[in-house]
Design a protein around this motif. Structure first.
Motif, short mmCIF file in Angstrom:
data_model
loop_
_atom_site.label_atom_id
_atom_site.label_comp_id
_atom_site.label_asym_id
_atom_site.label_seq_id
_atom_site.Cartn_x
_atom_site.Cartn_y
_atom_site.Cartn_z
N LEU A 195 -45.67 -12.33 -0.80
CA LEU A 195 -45.86 -13.71 -0.34
C LEU A 195 -46.29 -14.62 -1.48
N ALA A 196 -47.15 -14.11 -2.35
CA ALA A 196 -47.61 -14.91 -3.50
C ALA A 196 -46.44 -15.23 -4.43
N GLU A 221 -44.29 -17.82 -2.69
CA GLU A 221 -44.95 -19.12 -2.73
C GLU A 221 -44.81 -19.75 -4.12
N ILE A 257 -41.35 -21.13 -4.49
CA ILE A 257 -41.17 -22.37 -3.73
C ILE A 257 -41.84 -23.54 -4.42
N VAL A 258 -43.04 -23.32 -4.92
CA VAL A 258 -43.75 -24.38 -5.65
C VAL A 258 -42.93 -24.81 -6.86
N TRP A 300 -42.95 -32.04 -5.26
CA TRP A 300 -44.28 -31.44 -5.20
C TRP A 300 -45.34 -32.48 -5.54
#
Length: 83
Positions: A50-51, A54, A57-58, A67
């Motif tokens: 998940l990290a 994430e 995605i960032v 962003w």
């Protein structure tokens, strides 16, 4: 022996099976501890995946100019904790 790399979905499915088994069945203590240990490992795998997702995605949002980093104000955090 190298462990097989599991996908996020495989890890979550197995983790759900473990939780279900521990909640529904009377499992001998030794087996329960082994299942718990396996669950912790699977949980770490899920957290890591998940990290990474994430972070991707960032990065994609930053590259696309979508962003916005807005740090929480201290007041906002206090209000959030009081709810």
């Amino acid at each position: 022996m190298a462990k097989k790399k599991v996908t996020f979905e495989e890890a979550m499915t197995r983790l759900e099976e473990i939780v279900d088994r521990l909640e529904r069945e009377e499992v001998p203590l030794e087996e329960a501890v082994k299942l718990y240990q396996e669950g912790l490992s699977l949980s770490a795998v899920c957290k890591e995946k998940l990290a990474v997702a994430e972070g991707s995605i960032v990065m994609l949002r930053k590259e696309a100019g979508l962003w916005e980093e807005t740090p929480f104000a201290e007041e906002d955090m206090e209000n959030g904790l009081q709810k």
